[in-house]
Structures are given as structure tokens and as C-alpha cells.
Scaffold this motif. Structure first.
Motif, PDB file in Angstrom:
ATOM      1  N   ASN A 200       0.840  -1.202   0.000  1.00  0.00           N
ATOM      2  CA  ASN A 200       0.000   0.000   0.000  1.00  0.00           C
ATOM      3  C   ASN A 200       0.873   1.248   0.000  1.00  0.00           C
ATOM      4  O   ASN A 200       1.292   1.750   1.036  1.00  0.00           O
ATOM      5  CB  ASN A 200      -0.923  -0.008   1.225  1.00  0.00           C
ATOM      6  CG  ASN A 200      -1.892   1.171   1.206  1.00  0.00           C
ATOM      7  OD1 ASN A 200      -2.167   1.735   0.154  1.00  0.00           O
ATOM      8  ND2 ASN A 200      -2.397   1.532   2.364  1.00  0.00           N
ATOM      9  N   THR A 201       1.180   1.733  -1.191  1.00  0.00           N
ATOM     10  CA  THR A 201       1.972   2.956  -1.341  1.00  0.00           C
ATOM     11  C   THR A 201       1.591   3.637  -2.648  1.00  0.00           C
ATOM     12  O   THR A 201       1.328   2.950  -3.652  1.00  0.00           O
ATOM     13  CB  THR A 201       3.485   2.675  -1.343  1.00  0.00           C
ATOM     14  OG1 THR A 201       4.197   3.903  -1.579  1.00  0.00           O
ATOM     15  CG2 THR A 201       3.860   1.670  -2.412  1.00  0.00           C
ATOM     16  N   PRO A 202       1.550   4.958  -2.666  1.00  0.00           N
ATOM     17  CA  PRO A 202       1.301   5.654  -3.929  1.00  0.00           C
ATOM     18  C   PRO A 202       2.564   5.794  -4.785  1.00  0.00           C
ATOM     19  O   PRO A 202       2.495   6.191  -5.949  1.00  0.00           O
ATOM     20  CB  PRO A 202       0.818   7.039  -3.469  1.00  0.00           C
ATOM     21  CG  PRO A 202       1.530   7.254  -2.170  1.00  0.00           C
ATOM     22  CD  PRO A 202       1.616   5.896  -1.520  1.00  0.00           C
ATOM     23  N   ASN A 203       3.706   5.465  -4.205  1.00  0.00           N
ATOM     24  CA  ASN A 203       4.995   5.740  -4.860  1.00  0.00           C
ATOM     25  C   ASN A 203       5.479   4.519  -5.643  1.00  0.00           C
ATOM     26  O   ASN A 203       6.262   3.709  -5.158  1.00  0.00           O
ATOM     27  CB  ASN A 203       6.012   6.171  -3.801  1.00  0.00           C
ATOM     28  CG  ASN A 203       5.557   7.411  -3.066  1.00  0.00           C
ATOM     29  OD1 ASN A 203       5.115   8.374  -3.687  1.00  0.00           O
ATOM     30  ND2 ASN A 203       5.632   7.392  -1.738  1.00  0.00           N
ATOM     31  N   THR A 204       4.985   4.428  -6.868  1.00  0.00           N
ATOM     32  CA  THR A 204       5.287   3.270  -7.713  1.00  0.00           C
ATOM     33  C   THR A 204       5.834   3.679  -9.082  1.00  0.00           C
ATOM     34  O   THR A 204       5.785   2.894 -10.030  1.00  0.00           O
ATOM     35  CB  THR A 204       4.024   2.414  -7.903  1.00  0.00           C
ATOM     36  OG1 THR A 204       2.984   3.245  -8.467  1.00  0.00           O
ATOM     37  CG2 THR A 204       3.548   1.824  -6.586  1.00  0.00           C
ATOM     38  N   HIS A 205       6.357   4.894  -9.173  1.00  0.00           N
ATOM     39  CA  HIS A 205       6.896   5.359 -10.452  1.00  0.00           C
ATOM     40  C   HIS A 205       8.100   4.519 -10.860  1.00  0.00           C
ATOM     41  O   HIS A 205       9.029   4.318 -10.077  1.00  0.00           O
ATOM     42  CB  HIS A 205       7.316   6.830 -10.315  1.00  0.00           C
ATOM     43  CG  HIS A 205       7.847   7.430 -11.576  1.00  0.00           C
ATOM     44  ND1 HIS A 205       7.157   7.401 -12.761  1.00  0.00           N
ATOM     45  CD2 HIS A 205       9.012   8.090 -11.841  1.00  0.00           C
ATOM     46  CE1 HIS A 205       7.857   8.017 -13.700  1.00  0.00           C
ATOM     47  NE2 HIS A 205       8.985   8.435 -13.173  1.00  0.00           N
ATOM     48  N   GLY A 206       8.061   3.979 -12.071  1.00  0.00           N
ATOM     49  CA  GLY A 206       9.194   3.215 -12.586  1.00  0.00           C
ATOM     50  C   GLY A 206       9.191   1.739 -12.268  1.00  0.00           C
ATOM     51  O   GLY A 206      10.184   1.050 -12.519  1.00  0.00           O
ATOM     52  N   THR A 207       8.077   1.217 -11.759  1.00  0.00           N
ATOM     53  CA  THR A 207       8.069  -0.201 -11.375  1.00  0.00           C
ATOM     54  C   THR A 207       8.253  -1.123 -12.582  1.00  0.00           C
ATOM     55  O   THR A 207       8.983  -2.107 -12.517  1.00  0.00           O
ATOM     56  CB  THR A 207       6.766  -0.569 -10.646  1.00  0.00           C
ATOM     57  OG1 THR A 207       5.643  -0.122 -11.435  1.00  0.00           O
ATOM     58  CG2 THR A 207       6.702   0.070  -9.276  1.00  0.00           C
TER      59      THR A 207
END
Length: 268
Positions: A200-207
Motif C-alpha cells: 500500500n503505497t502511492p509511490n510506484t513510479h518506474g516499477t
């Protein structure tokens, strides 16, 4: 040490694209090199502008690396135009590189189209047959197959359809489904389910960039494809668990979380 090349677009924010790929290669013990296909002006809130490289400079970047250095794996990311797709295909066909991982980047998280609509068929025709592994997310798999995907069974069906289009192995990423984060690997004979916990995190840029780069790094290091995908899944889960709250939008995954933990700065 194994040498890995990324052919992709540059992310000025450092969380995706070339920058994410190089961080991943380094974190996983390989030497990373880059061929830049486009420059983007972007931050955590979105992509503001994209400028493609000319096909000639893409060709020269690829050729000069292969002329000088032994390349053990290649990851292909953002390639937006037919001309650049054809250039990459022509170059790599002549190089005989064994491990090619293709991440069919189509749309950014902010909704910016990174693959021109007229280029989709060319991507499938030219680069799918060269790739050892293709790693679409659910949206990309839907665009490629023309089918809606809402279940793991439908992920398997999509993987089989994409395999039939020329990809040797396919990993359909299930990060956008509810429940456990299940990815489906299909090798033409067997389906593998690679499961990870949903974080649960909004920080998924570049996954997506990071995951495909990790597969390439592990293949370069001698892992089998199922093992490379499994290890890449573990790595991306750790990077997401320790994601960085950067800027005012979607922050990046933390490629160097193990090093930051050792340095005592994780979480600062």
C-alpha cells in the motif's frame, strides 16, 4: 561482471526509463550502459514533453557499444516511432545477443502516450521475435490482444496470445488487479504464477522499467528465465516497500534500498 544495455527513454526525474534501468543494473551487480531513444521532461506529477532522438544517433549508440564491449543482455523500453523500432531491430538482429527483454512501454502513469498508435504493430512485428521475454502490464496486454483482462485466467489467455505473436516468453504483470500481485509467465508450454504481496503505497513510479531491467540483469548473470523473473519480483517488491516519497505526485521506487539501509539513511 556482466554487461547490460538499456535502450529506452530518459526520465529527468530519475525514477523510470534509462535512469531506473541503470540503477537496477548496478543494484543487482551488473555493469549498465545506455542507448537513449528519447528525452522526456517529467517530474512526479507527469510527463510534460517528449523529444525523440533521431534514428541515426540511436543506431550509432547501439553499434559503438557492441563494437567495443561484450554485451550479455539488452533491455528495451520506450521506443515510440516506427523508424526507431526498425533501427533497433536491424541493429540487434546483427549482434546475436542472447538475452533481450522487451518492456512494451505505451502510456505513462500520468496518461502520456509514449508509443505512437501507428507504431504498435511495428513493435510486435519487429521486436517481439527478437525478445527472449516480453513484459506487458495489464493495460499493455489489453492493447496488444484487444481483449479486456480482469482475472488471472484472462492473464494466461493474454500471455498465450502475445506468445503467438512472436514473443518467446511472456510475463503479464498483474499489479493492477485486486488481491495479491500475481504475474503470469508463459513459455509456450507452461504457465508460472509469480506472487508477491500487495504493498500500500502511492509511490510506484518506474516499477515496470525496474522489473524488466531486473530480469535482464539476472539473465545476464546466468539465471534461468523462471528464476530471473522470480528474483526480479523479489527485488521490485523490496524497492516498492521502501519507495521514496519524492515531490508532489507519484514518487519512485527505491532501487538502492539495501545500500541505503547499510548507510543508515533509509527513511530519511
Amino acid at each position: 561482471m556482466k554487461n547490460v544495455v538499456t535502450i529506452a527513454g530518459s526520465d529527468s526525474c530519475g525514477g523510470a526509463g534509462i535512469q531506473a534501468d541503470l540503477k537496477t543494473f548496478s543494484a543487482l551487480g551488473t555493469y549498465g550502459m545506455s542507448v537513449i531513444t528519447a528525452v522526456t521532461a517529467q517530474n512526479t506529477t507527469g510527463v510534460l514533453k517528449v523529444r525523440e532522438m533521431e534514428a541515426d544517433i540511436v543506431r550509432e549508440q547501439i553499434n559503438c557499444l557492441f563494437d567495443d564491449i561484450e554485451i550479455h543482455a539488452v533491455k528495451i523500453g520506450m521506443v515510440s516511432s516506427i523508424e526507431i523500432i526498425d533501427t533497433i531491430g536491424e541493429c540487434l538482429k546483427d549482434k546475436g545477443v542472447k538475452h533481450i527483454v522487451l518492456d512494451p512501454v505505451m502510456v505513462s502513469k500520468s496518461g502520456c502516450h509514449l508509443l505512437k498508435p501507428e507504431s504498435k504493430d511495428e513493435l510486435v512485428k519487429v521486436l517481439f521475435p527478437l525478445a527472449e521475454v516480453v513484459t506487458p502490464n495489464l493495460f499493455e496486454a489489453e492493447v496488444i490482444t484487444g481483449e479486456k483482462i480482469e482475472t488471472v485466467t484472462e492473464m494466461e489467455q493474454a500471455a498465450a496470445q502475445i506468445h503467438a505473436k512472436g514473443a518467446a516468453r511472456v510475463v503479464v504483470k498483474g499489479g493492477h488487479l485486486t488481491g495479491d500481485a500475481i504475474d503470469v509467465l508463459y513459455d509456450g508450454t507452461r504457465f508460472y504464477h509469480i506472487t508477491g504481496s500487495r504493498i500500500n503505497t502511492p509511490n510506484t513510479h518506474g516499477t515496470g522499467c525496474t522489473f524488466s531491467s531486473a530480469i535482464a540483469a539476472y539473465l545476464a548473470r546466468g539465471c534461468s528465465i523462471p528464476d530471473a523473473v522470480e528474483e526480479a519480483k523479489k527485488y521490485i517488491n523490496g524497492a516498492i516497500e521502501n519507495a521514496i516519497a519524492l515531490g508532489h505526485g507519484v514518487g519512485p521506487t527505491n532501487h538502492f534500498y539495501s545500500l541505503y539501509r547499510k548507510a543508515g539513511v533509509l527513511g530519511e
